[in-house]
Design an enzyme around this catalytic site. Sequence first.
Site, mmCIF file in Angstrom:
data_model
loop_
_atom_site.group_PDB
_atom_site.id
_atom_site.type_symbol
_atom_site.label_atom_id
_atom_site.label_comp_id
_atom_site.label_asym_id
_atom_site.label_seq_id
_atom_site.Cartn_x
_atom_site.Cartn_y
_atom_site.Cartn_z
ATOM 1 C CE1 TYR A 107 4.424 -7.066 4.225
ATOM 2 C CE2 TYR A 107 3.797 -9.370 4.226
ATOM 3 C CZ TYR A 107 3.792 -8.246 3.614
ATOM 4 O OH TYR A 107 3.151 -8.283 2.380
ATOM 5 C CG ASP A 116 -2.209 -0.867 1.096
ATOM 6 O OD1 ASP A 116 -2.534 -1.118 -0.051
ATOM 7 O OD2 ASP A 116 -2.476 -1.390 2.259
#
Lengths: 277, 277
Positions: free
Chosen positions: A124, A52
């Site tokens: 992540y 994003d």
Amino acid sequence: MKNVLLTIEYDGTNFCGWQRQPGLRTVQGELERVFSILCAQSVQLNGTSRTDAGVHAYGQRASFRGDFGIPVDRMQMAANHLLAAPPKGKKSSFQGLQGDIRIKNVTEVPMDFHARFDAVGKKYIYKIQNRTIPDIFHRNYCYQIPKVLDLESMKEAASYMTGTHDFKCFQAAGGKEMESTVRTIYQIRLYQRMLPEDSGEFSPSEISIEVVGDGFLYNMVRIITGTLVDVGTGKLSPENISGILAGKNRQLAGHTAPPQGLYLAEVYYNEAKRSQR
Amino acid sequence: MKNVLLTIEYDGTNFCGWQRQPGLRTVQGELERVFSILCAQSVQLNGTSRTDAGVHAYGQRASFRGDFGIPVDRMQMAANHLLAAPPKGKKSSFQGLQGDIRIKNVTEVPMDFHARFDAVGKKYIYKIQNRTIPDIFHRNYCYQIPKVLDLESMKEAASYMTGTHDFKCFQAAGGKEMESTVRTIYQIRLYQRMLPEDSGEFSPSEISIEVVGDGFLYNMVRIITGTLVDVGTGKLSPENISGILAGKNRQLAGHTAPPQGLYLAEVYYNEAKRSQR
């Protein structure tokens, strides 16, 4: 015909995310522009993860195929040279737009290799700064939380999230309808590093959350982080996590942490598959 | 009528410097916009230092006078609220423009106090990252040098710069013609902090250069830094410094280090003057 795999680092601050969009500056769009110049043909990338707007990467991956003159071992330096040049028509005093993508590696892969479909897992990292006084120099690189966080409770909550579960509660609306929302999280590791003292109410620290899994639903790491933060501030307790997972309802989980703390750190492949000829 | 002194922190990345310029985003312009709203009248700031595009501040100062309704002790919170809001018409996904100025302190001062003319000294910090592999996340916040620097030689060179000298050799063209180019540097302190290991040719580190003086010529700290870096890489030797100073010629000194490593850290006032009533 060749198939090429890129390892890519980027600062997501000045991008409208990974995915190509007409008229907007995106990571995919910028890379396709540069590799189309280098390869003297229109290049289309398959990225591993559609990060994003505002999300960063230490190790995004993307592959592309084509017949091109430039040797694969020259691509990294040539691409980094083009990526660091100021975009046409931009004032050079506008520092923020220059060199915010770096190619870390370029390698040739078998023709049937695909950067997304062949990924078997990802790591992540989510970065939090726990401090009373905001640090403007890190505003685009972490989530700043002015209430003191209880790290031990957060670690306990994370232990209940690890393993194979239906993670529907950690999926944001707006993602693709998935056939299954079951995923496996191999590890969630939290660690804290003290930061230089300031005049705030408690000693500032950076808390990093590393999440390794076989796949992730839309906004999953950001909702995991928001839920852990809600545990850290006492809004939720570690014992709530099993019930939240069992409820399969986004409303039961914590808030969605903002994008600028999130880093796509690593993508894992089956090495045999990646190097077979 | 009141006279107010601000202490200001900013990330200079997305500004065309301090000084107000029509149609360009500058720190002074942004602060005057916000304080004009808060004070319900046109506010004009006197800043201590006209920092260049890309230069940062931990402690810039600026003063302004006026008759205004808002109490001085409410200004900090109100200004920081307005400064953190996304500018009108900007996409909120463009993180880089939000909250890059923070007011650290607001205080009332005597009517004849002036943020620039009453300053008796300043401290600048210049940050270098000494590393082979570039760090894109710090590209706007330091000067990255891929050749290993000899810190001891740099410290020795700095010792020759300390004291009262004619610093004409460290003045860039384009500055104001000064009546005198004699200044006093009270201290130059260099210190090194190791950074996490990477795959580069040597262990990466951050080298900070703190310069405290009674006043600075145009680009003086950036030329001092460039000269110290040239000593660190062996292009100049510490013994050259006295000759460079005596030559009073910009061409003899080292290169000008880029703006993004420079931070205006502190401004010093005569405390009796600042608080007299």
